[in-house]
Structures are given as C-alpha cells and as structure tokens.
Design an enzyme around this catalytic site. Sequence first.
Site, PDB file in Angstrom:
ATOM      1  N   ARG A 102      -0.769  -4.891  -3.907  1.00  0.00           N
ATOM      2  CA  ARG A 102      -0.130  -3.570  -4.007  1.00  0.00           C
ATOM      3  C   ARG A 102       0.536  -3.408  -5.367  1.00  0.00           C
ATOM      4  O   ARG A 102       1.192  -4.330  -5.850  1.00  0.00           O
ATOM      5  CB  ARG A 102       0.968  -3.434  -2.938  1.00  0.00           C
ATOM      6  CG  ARG A 102       0.480  -3.261  -1.564  1.00  0.00           C
ATOM      7  CD  ARG A 102       1.507  -2.655  -0.644  1.00  0.00           C
ATOM      8  NE  ARG A 102       2.888  -3.084  -0.798  1.00  0.00           N
ATOM      9  CZ  ARG A 102       3.861  -2.672  -0.007  1.00  0.00           C
ATOM     10  NH1 ARG A 102       3.591  -1.836   0.986  1.00  0.00           N
ATOM     11  NH2 ARG A 102       5.095  -3.090  -0.177  1.00  0.00           N
ATOM     12  N   THR A 106       3.729   2.245  -7.162  1.00  0.00           N
ATOM     13  CA  THR A 106       3.043   3.291  -6.381  1.00  0.00           C
ATOM     14  C   THR A 106       2.795   2.851  -4.937  1.00  0.00           C
ATOM     15  O   THR A 106       2.513   3.678  -4.072  1.00  0.00           O
ATOM     16  CB  THR A 106       1.670   3.623  -7.005  1.00  0.00           C
ATOM     17  OG1 THR A 106       0.854   2.442  -6.917  1.00  0.00           O
ATOM     18  CG2 THR A 106       1.804   4.037  -8.456  1.00  0.00           C
ATOM     19  N   ASP A 198       8.093 -10.519   1.750  1.00  0.00           N
ATOM     20  CA  ASP A 198       6.755 -10.528   1.147  1.00  0.00           C
ATOM     21  C   ASP A 198       5.996 -11.754   1.644  1.00  0.00           C
ATOM     22  O   ASP A 198       6.337 -12.888   1.314  1.00  0.00           O
ATOM     23  CB  ASP A 198       6.895 -10.553  -0.382  1.00  0.00           C
ATOM     24  CG  ASP A 198       5.534 -10.421  -1.059  1.00  0.00           C
ATOM     25  OD1 ASP A 198       4.644 -11.263  -0.792  1.00  0.00           O
ATOM     26  OD2 ASP A 198       5.361  -9.475  -1.832  1.00  0.00           O
ATOM     27  N   ASP A 201       4.623 -14.090  -1.124  1.00  0.00           N
ATOM     28  CA  ASP A 201       5.680 -14.862  -1.804  1.00  0.00           C
ATOM     29  C   ASP A 201       6.260 -15.923  -0.877  1.00  0.00           C
ATOM     30  O   ASP A 201       6.593 -17.025  -1.327  1.00  0.00           O
ATOM     31  CB  ASP A 201       6.820 -13.930  -2.242  1.00  0.00           C
ATOM     32  CG  ASP A 201       6.406 -12.997  -3.378  1.00  0.00           C
ATOM     33  OD1 ASP A 201       5.230 -13.031  -3.790  1.00  0.00           O
ATOM     34  OD2 ASP A 201       7.269 -12.223  -3.827  1.00  0.00           O
TER      35      ASP A 201
HETATM   36  O1  LIG Z   1      -0.208  -1.959   4.038  1.00  0.00           O
HETATM   37  P1  LIG Z   1       0.121  -2.087   2.598  1.00  0.00           P
HETATM   38  O2  LIG Z   1       1.229  -1.170   2.165  1.00  0.00           O
HETATM   39  O3  LIG Z   1      -1.084  -1.974   1.716  1.00  0.00           O
HETATM   40  O4  LIG Z   1       0.758  -3.528   2.381  1.00  0.00           O
HETATM   41  C1  LIG Z   1       0.204  -4.672   2.963  1.00  0.00           C
HETATM   42  C2  LIG Z   1      -0.302  -5.615   1.916  1.00  0.00           C
HETATM   43  O5  LIG Z   1       0.802  -6.162   1.181  1.00  0.00           O
HETATM   44  C3  LIG Z   1       0.695  -7.574   1.167  1.00  0.00           C
HETATM   45  O6  LIG Z   1      -0.060  -8.028   0.103  1.00  0.00           O
HETATM   46  P2  LIG Z   1       0.491  -7.947  -1.407  1.00  0.00           P
HETATM   47  O7  LIG Z   1       0.031  -6.693  -2.054  1.00  0.00           O
HETATM   48  O8  LIG Z   1       1.955  -8.231  -1.427  1.00  0.00           O
HETATM   49  O9  LIG Z   1      -0.291  -9.134  -2.113  1.00  0.00           O
HETATM   50  P3  LIG Z   1      -0.082 -10.715  -1.898  1.00  0.00           P
HETATM   51  O10 LIG Z   1      -0.685 -11.042  -0.577  1.00  0.00           O
HETATM   52  O11 LIG Z   1      -0.824 -11.302  -3.037  1.00  0.00           O
HETATM   53  O12 LIG Z   1       1.389 -11.014  -1.940  1.00  0.00           O
HETATM   54  C4  LIG Z   1       0.016  -7.854   2.490  1.00  0.00           C
HETATM   55  O13 LIG Z   1      -0.513  -9.137   2.559  1.00  0.00           O
HETATM   56  C5  LIG Z   1      -1.012  -6.778   2.591  1.00  0.00           C
HETATM   57  O14 LIG Z   1      -2.227  -7.076   1.951  1.00  0.00           O
HETATM   58  O1  LIG Z   2       6.918  -5.867   4.237  1.00  0.00           O
HETATM   59  C1  LIG Z   2       5.893  -6.065   3.555  1.00  0.00           C
HETATM   60  C2  LIG Z   2       5.076  -5.022   3.112  1.00  0.00           C
HETATM   61  C3  LIG Z   2       3.960  -5.317   2.402  1.00  0.00           C
HETATM   62  N1  LIG Z   2       3.668  -6.602   2.111  1.00  0.00           N
HETATM   63  C4  LIG Z   2       4.447  -7.614   2.525  1.00  0.00           C
HETATM   64  O2  LIG Z   2       4.154  -8.784   2.255  1.00  0.00           O
HETATM   65  N2  LIG Z   2       5.555  -7.326   3.231  1.00  0.00           N
HETATM   66 MG   LIG Z   3       2.799  -9.917  -1.581  1.00  0.00          MG
END
Ligand SMILES: O=P(O)(O)OC[C@H]1O[C@H](OP(=O)(O)OP(=O)(O)O)[C@H](O)[C@@H]1O
Ligand SMILES: O=c1cc[nH]c(=O)[nH]1
Ligand SMILES: [Mg+2]
Length: 207
Positions: A102, A106, A198, A201
């Site tokens: 994400r 945005t 997150d 993370d």
């Molecule tokens: O429903 P959304 O608003 O799209 O958010 C959900 C997304 O956010 C997180 O990934 P992130 O973008 O944090 O990437 P990461 O897994 O590399 O931390 C999660 O694992 C999803 O893929």
């Molecule tokens: O709460 C949230 C939303 C998006 N992605 C995450 O990892 N946590």
């Molecule tokens: Mg993430």
Amino acid sequence: MDVHLVDHPLAASRLTTMRDARTGNAAFRAALRELTLMLIYEATRDAPVVQEKIQTPVATTVGVRLANPPLLVPVLRAGLGMADQAHTFIPEAQMGFVGMARDEHTHEPVPYMESLPEDLTGRPVFVLDPMLATGGSMVNTVELLTQRGATDVTCICVLAAPEGIAALEASGLPVRLVLASIDERLNDSAFIVPGLGDAGDRQFGPR
Ligand SMILES: O=P(O)(O)OC[C@H]1O[C@H](OP(=O)(O)OP(=O)(O)O)[C@H](O)[C@@H]1O
Ligand SMILES: O=c1cc[nH]c(=O)[nH]1
Ligand SMILES: [Mg+2]
C-alpha cells in the site's frame, strides 16, 4: 458473498497474541502460523474429495483425498507468514506469489511482483493475506487471478474491516472469505481498529 467467520476459542487466543502490542516478531509469526492452520482447516471443510481404495494393515477400505487441491497464493509480504503452514496442511498444493504494498499516503495498492500460472481455469485458488483493510490489495490480487481464468477464489484472512468486506463484495468478483475476526472500522491512516498494527512489520520488521 459467502463470509465464514472462524469463531473458536483456540483461534481467538492466537488472535489475541497477535493483537497484543507486547508480542515480539517471533511469537507473532508463531501465532499466525497456528491460526493459519485453523483457517485452512475451515476453508477446506466442503472441498470435494475423490475416493480411493487402500489397504490398511488389517483390511481393504476406502479413503479419500482432495479432488482438486487449491493453488496457494500468499500476498507479499504479510501473507508469506501463512504460506508454509498452509502448504504443510495441503502438501499437494502448488503455490503462486503476488507482491503488493500500500502507498502510505493514498492507501492504494502498488503491485510489484507476480508469479502465477498462466491459466487458472478450473483451479480453486486460496489467497493468503492476514489483513483486509480498505480491500484494495485483495481486489487487485483477485483481479490478477480472474484475468487468468480463476472463478473459484477463497480469500483467507486473519482480520477484516467492514469497509474491506464491503469493497470485496462490491467488486462482484467470484470470491468467498474465511477469516477470524471482523473488526470495528478503519482509522484515518486506513489501519484496522482495534486490529494488530502492520502485519508485515510485525513479522519481518519495518519496510
Ligand atoms: O486492504 P488494504 O487497505 O489494501 O490493506 C491490506 C494490505 O496491507 C498489508 O500489506 P502492506 O501494504 O502493508 O504490505 P506488507 O505486507 O509488505 O507490509 C496487508 O498485508 C494487505 O496486503
Ligand atoms: O491495519 C492494517 C491495515 C493494512 N495493513 C496492515 O498490515 N494492517
Ligand atoms: Mg505492511
């Protein structure tokens, strides 16, 4: 859209560990692995099986195996923490990969990797991603799958915000959802409340 909430004390206790801000990376990963086992167990409850004749040490009998094992698709990074456990449970499954992150400002998903079979016609797919927040990442991922002919997609998540479920439903994509909790809402940063922070993370450290 079929939404299956896994409401079980053992699932709830692993989820509590994951939600707790004091839980470190290793314990978070362990709880996610254990919870994944329960989610996959429920997701395959009605999976078609084929019968096969086998010989026990005592007699001949009829057993079963999955008729059409799903393609497992973890969404990087956070979904990686579910991949190995799902594969352990369905060892005959094949695996594809999608990378999606994400944008911090945005909140839109930015796809950065895709490694999938060309043709998914007739193949059930399990998408593994612990978090369904705005739903943008999941809708984008499922679109990649349906463009390849998938018509039977199960999204396996830990948590969802109502906004994410609504977005998935509004997409009209051929999905069902299996998850352990539907939380209250999204906050101004599009994080799930109360959520668990997150999920990437918390497993692997900050990006
Ligand atoms: O429903 P959304 O608003 O799209 O958010 C959900 C997304 O956010 C997180 O990934 P992130 O973008 O944090 O990437 P990461 O897994 O590399 O931390 C999660 O694992 C999803 O893929
Ligand atoms: O709460 C949230 C939303 C998006 N992605 C995450 O990892 N946590
Ligand atoms: Mg993430």
